[in-house]
Design a protein around this motif. Structure first.
Motif, PDB file in Angstrom:
ATOM      1  N   ARG A 198       0.826  -1.215   0.000  1.00 35.90           N
ATOM      2  CA  ARG A 198       0.000   0.000   0.000  1.00 35.90           C
ATOM      3  C   ARG A 198       0.856   1.258   0.000  1.00 35.90           C
TER       4      ARG A 198
ATOM      5  N   ASP B 109       1.500   4.322  -2.968  1.00 40.89           N
ATOM      6  CA  ASP B 109       1.508   5.775  -2.779  1.00 40.89           C
ATOM      7  C   ASP B 109       2.787   6.414  -3.293  1.00 40.89           C
TER       8      ASP B 109
ATOM      9  N   GLU C 241      -4.817   0.446   4.763  1.00 43.74           N
ATOM     10  CA  GLU C 241      -5.392   1.757   4.449  1.00 43.74           C
ATOM     11  C   GLU C 241      -5.268   2.706   5.633  1.00 43.74           C
ATOM     12  N   SER C 242      -5.475   2.188   6.841  1.00 48.00           N
ATOM     13  CA  SER C 242      -5.326   3.023   8.033  1.00 48.00           C
ATOM     14  C   SER C 242      -3.894   3.508   8.190  1.00 48.00           C
TER      15      SER C 242
ATOM     16  N   PHE D 211      -3.073   6.213   5.629  1.00 42.28           N
ATOM     17  CA  PHE D 211      -3.626   7.511   6.046  1.00 42.28           C
ATOM     18  C   PHE D 211      -2.707   8.195   7.052  1.00 42.28           C
ATOM     19  N   LEU D 212      -2.291   7.466   8.078  1.00 42.05           N
ATOM     20  CA  LEU D 212      -1.436   8.059   9.104  1.00 42.05           C
ATOM     21  C   LEU D 212      -0.054   8.422   8.568  1.00 42.05           C
TER      22      LEU D 212
ATOM     23  N   GLY E  28      -2.603  13.193   4.362  1.00 39.44           N
ATOM     24  CA  GLY E  28      -3.915  13.361   4.976  1.00 39.44           C
ATOM     25  C   GLY E  28      -3.919  13.161   6.473  1.00 39.44           C
ATOM     26  N   GLY E  29      -2.900  12.508   7.014  1.00 43.04           N
ATOM     27  CA  GLY E  29      -2.859  12.237   8.443  1.00 43.04           C
ATOM     28  C   GLY E  29      -1.918  13.124   9.228  1.00 43.04           C
TER      29      GLY E  29
END
Length: 249
Positions: A28, A32, A224-225, A228-229, A233-234
């Motif tokens: 993941r 990115d 996904e979590s 994000f972090l 976005g996190g």
């Protein structure tokens, strides 16, 4: 391409990167645009396969070994990552083990094994991350939703993850002024070999039905979590424990 403040490609180190959740996180973060180092302790072939799959998809990855509980080995790992890529922006601590038994029956040797990997290992890697992550970086540790669920037989495992949460929340405050976020992800029941081992199909189905979404989590859900972090976005999420469990707790 995922870039740091200087415009360079961001670099991620994923401990336990060949495991069920670790491999999903590695892929993941690579999606990115990050260069990913897939760390492993025992399964070189699995880690190499994850790195090769990332490379086959157009990403950049390599597999490197080390014992997370040994400072010398982890220092050498961080050195190798910095030498290869110029720095480190994201560290994700997925490495961990889970041994279950009622507290009254848990062997101290088993407890010590979990403590060595889950607590000492997280401490060693977090210490190095605190010293060496670049500005704009992120450290993501791993807890568990069992710290809220209080399930029988999980006392020793949950105790190690409670220690991880304490380290995570305090380290976030200690890094004031560094522009580095420190958080933890606390998965609920997730369909990985670590979770399903030793459980009957009936038990797995019963656990899956406990969540309002009526399924187990997947490694991709947890990844996904983490993404994000670890991503832009996190950046305003810091010193938190994110419970990724479909509402089970």
């Amino acid at each position: 391409m995922s870039e740091g403040g200087s415009g360079e490609r961001r670099v991620a180190l994923v401990t336990g990167g060949s495991g069920g959740i670790g491999s999903a996180v590695s892929r993941r973060l690579a999606a990115d645009g990050m260069a990913v180092v897939v760390h492993y302790a025992g399964s070189a072939a699995s880690a190499e396969a994850v790195a090769e799959s990332i490379t086959a998809d157009g990403g950049t990855a390599l597999a490197l070994p080390g014992d997370v509980a040994e400072p010398e080995q982890m220092t050498a790992l961080f050195d190798a990552v910095e030498e290869r890529f110029g720095g480190i922006d994201v560290v994700v601590n997925t490495a961990g083990i889970m041994l279950l038994a009622p507290l009254a029956e848990m062997e101290l040797e088993a407890f010590d094994r979990m403590h060595r990997v889950n607590v000492r290992g997280t401490f060693v890697v977090s210490q190095l991350a605190a010293r060496r992550l670049r500005r704009g970086g992120a450290l993501v540790n791993f807890s568990t939703s069992v710290t809220r669920l209080q399930q029988p037989e999980y006392a020793a495992y949950a105790a190690t993850k409670g220690a991880v949460e304490a380290m995570t929340l305090i380290l976030a405050r200690e890094l004031r002024g560094r522009d580095v976020t420190v958080n933890a992800v606390a998965p609920g029941p997730t369909a990985t070999p670590l979770f399903t081992q030793g459980k009957s199909d009936e038990l797995i189905a019963r656990i899956a039905s406990a969540a309002p979404l009526e399924r187990l989590g997947t490694p991709e859900d947890i990844a996904e979590s983490v993404a994000f972090l670890a991503g832009t976005g996190g950046r305003w999420i810091n010193g938190q424990v994110l419970f990724a469990n479909g509402g089970i707790a």
